[in-house]
Design a protein around this motif. Structure first.
Motif, short mmCIF file in Angstrom:
data_model
loop_
_atom_site.label_atom_id
_atom_site.label_comp_id
_atom_site.label_asym_id
_atom_site.label_seq_id
_atom_site.Cartn_x
_atom_site.Cartn_y
_atom_site.Cartn_z
N THR A 122 30.81 57.22 39.59
CA THR A 122 30.48 55.74 40.06
C THR A 122 29.02 55.35 39.51
O THR A 122 29.01 54.27 39.10
N GLU A 123 28.01 56.14 39.92
CA GLU A 123 26.71 55.83 39.67
C GLU A 123 26.48 55.44 38.36
O GLU A 123 26.00 54.29 37.73
N GLU A 124 27.00 56.33 37.40
CA GLU A 124 26.96 56.32 35.67
C GLU A 124 27.55 54.94 35.41
O GLU A 124 27.18 54.27 34.55
N ILE A 125 28.76 54.62 35.99
CA ILE A 125 29.52 53.27 35.59
C ILE A 125 28.73 52.08 36.19
O ILE A 125 28.60 51.12 35.29
N GLU A 182 23.67 57.49 29.56
CA GLU A 182 24.85 57.62 31.07
C GLU A 182 26.13 57.88 30.24
O GLU A 182 26.80 58.59 30.86
N ALA A 183 26.42 57.66 29.04
CA ALA A 183 27.82 58.00 28.43
C ALA A 183 27.78 59.60 28.33
O ALA A 183 28.89 60.36 28.83
N ASN A 184 26.83 60.08 28.00
CA ASN A 184 26.75 61.44 27.88
C ASN A 184 26.96 62.26 29.39
O ASN A 184 27.74 63.09 29.38
N THR A 185 26.26 61.85 30.35
CA THR A 185 26.56 62.12 31.71
C THR A 185 27.90 61.96 32.30
O THR A 185 28.21 62.76 32.71
#
Length: 306
Positions: A234-237, A271-274
C-alpha cells in the motif's frame, strides 16, 4: 523567427532538449563570417569557443549571450572569418641589423683598402632584414555583426531544441500514461493479494501442525497479520502515485527541469523495486517488470532534457 524578450521567454519555458545545431552566415564587404553552435547534453552549462585568436576578447560576451538562451548543455561555438579585407600587410625593416651590416662592410673596406659604394640591392639579400607581417583588422561594425550573428544562431538552436523537446515530451507523456495504468492495476490487485497471502499462510500452518494439534487461533491470526503486513504494498503504491503527480507538476515548471525529473524517476524505480521484492504474486511480478522497463526508458529520455 525574430524574438522579442517576451516570446523568447515563452520558448525557453517550454520543455527543451539539450541537443541541437544553429548556424548563421553573413557577408560584410569582402568578408564572410560563419557562426555555428552545437549543443549536446551535459549536467550543467558547459561552454567552449573555437574562434580566431584575434577574437578571443569576445569569448566572454559570447558566453553571456548563450546563457540568455540556455541553462544546461555542452555548448560549442565555432566562428570562421574569411576575407582579404581583414588582413593588412606591413613591411618591416630591422634597422639595427642593417646598421651592423653597414658597419661591418665599412670596416672591411677600410681594413682591406677596398673601393666602391654599397649597393641598395644588398638589402633584400640580407637574411632577416626585411619581413612582411600581417595584422587582422576587426572594425566595430564587424564586431557588432558577429554579436548579432551569434544571437541568430542561438535562435536557430533554440528552435531545434524546442522541436526535439516536444518529441521527448510526447514520448515521455505516453510512457507515463502506461505507468499510471500499471500503478492502477497494482492498486486493484493489492487487496486480493493480501487475502490470498493470508489464506496461503494459514493453509501452510494447518498443514504443518496437523488437525490434532491445538492451535491458538488468536496468536495464529496475529502472526498471519504480521506476515501479511510485510507483503503489503500500500505505501509503495501511494508513493508511486505521489511521484507521478510530482512528475506532472514538474513538467509545467518554467525552469530547467531535467535533473528534477531524473530524481523523481530514481525514486519511482526504488519504489518499483520494493514492490517487486515484497510481492510473490505472478501478475504483480509481470506488471513490475513492465513498470521498471517504462521507468528506464523515461530516464534515458530525461538525460537529454534541459
Amino acid at each position: 523567427m525574430k524574438y522579442s524578450v517576451s516570446n523568447l521567454m515563452d520558448v525557453i519555458n517550454m520543455v527543451m532538449s539539450m541537443t541541437g545545431y544553429g548556424q548563421d552566415v553573413f557577408h560584410l564587404g569582402n568578408t564572410t563570417v560563419t557562426v555555428e553552435i552545437r549543443s549536446v547534453n551535459h549536467r550543467f552549462f558547459d561552454f567552449t569557443a573555437k574562434i580566431p585568436r584575434s577574437l578571443l576578447f569576445l569569448e566572454d560576451k559570447i558566453k553571456r549571450t548563450l546563457q540568455l538562451y540556455f541553462q544546461r548543455g555542452r555548448m560549442e561555438v565555432y566562428i570562421n572569418v574569411q576575407g582579404d579585407g581583414l588582413t593588412q600587410k606591413e613591411l618591416y625593416t630591422d634597422w639595427d641589423l642593417m646598421d651592423k651590416y653597414i658597419d661591418q662592410i665599412k670596416s672591411a673596406k677600410a681594413r682591406y683598402n677596398l673601393a666602391g659604394e654599397i649597393p641598395v640591392t644588398i638589402m633584400p639579400e640580407i637574411p632577416d632584414l626585411l619581413s612582411v607581417q600581417e595584422t587582422e583588422n576587426y572594425s566595430d561594425e564587424l564586431i557588432n555583426a558577429i554579436t548579432t550573428s551569434v544571437k541568430r544562431a542561438c535562435e536557430q538552436l533554440l528552435l531545434m531544441r524546442e522541436e526535439e523537446g516536444d518529441f521527448l515530451l510526447k514520448d515521455i507523456s505516453n510512457r507515463m500514461l502506461e505507468i499510471q495504468d500499471t500503478v492502477s492495476h497494482l492498486q486493484t490487485r493489492r487487496e486480493s493479494v493480501i487475502e490470498e497471502y493470508r489464506e496461503r499462510i494459514q493453509s501452510r500452518i494447518y498443514n504443518f501442525l496437523g488437525e490434532n494439534d491445538v492451535i491458538d487461533q488468536t496468536r495464529m491470526h496475529q502472526e498471519i497479520a504480521l506476515l501479511a503486513e510485510k507483503g503489503d504494498i500500500t505505501e509503495e503504491i501511494t508513493r508511486l502515485q505521489s511521484h507521478i503527480d510530482h512528475f506532472s507538476e514538474t513538467i509545467d515548471l518554467n525552469d530547467a527541469i531535467g535533473r528534477k525529473l531524473d530524481f523523481i524517476m530514481q525514486e519511482m524505480h526504488r519504489e518499483a523495486n520494493t514492490v517487486g521484492s515484497k510481492s510473490t504474486d505472478a501478475k504483480i511480478g509481470v506488471w513490475i517488470v513492465a513498470l521498471k522497463s517504462e521507468i528506464e526508458k523515461i530516464k534515458e529520455q530525461i538525460q537529454n532534457i534541459e
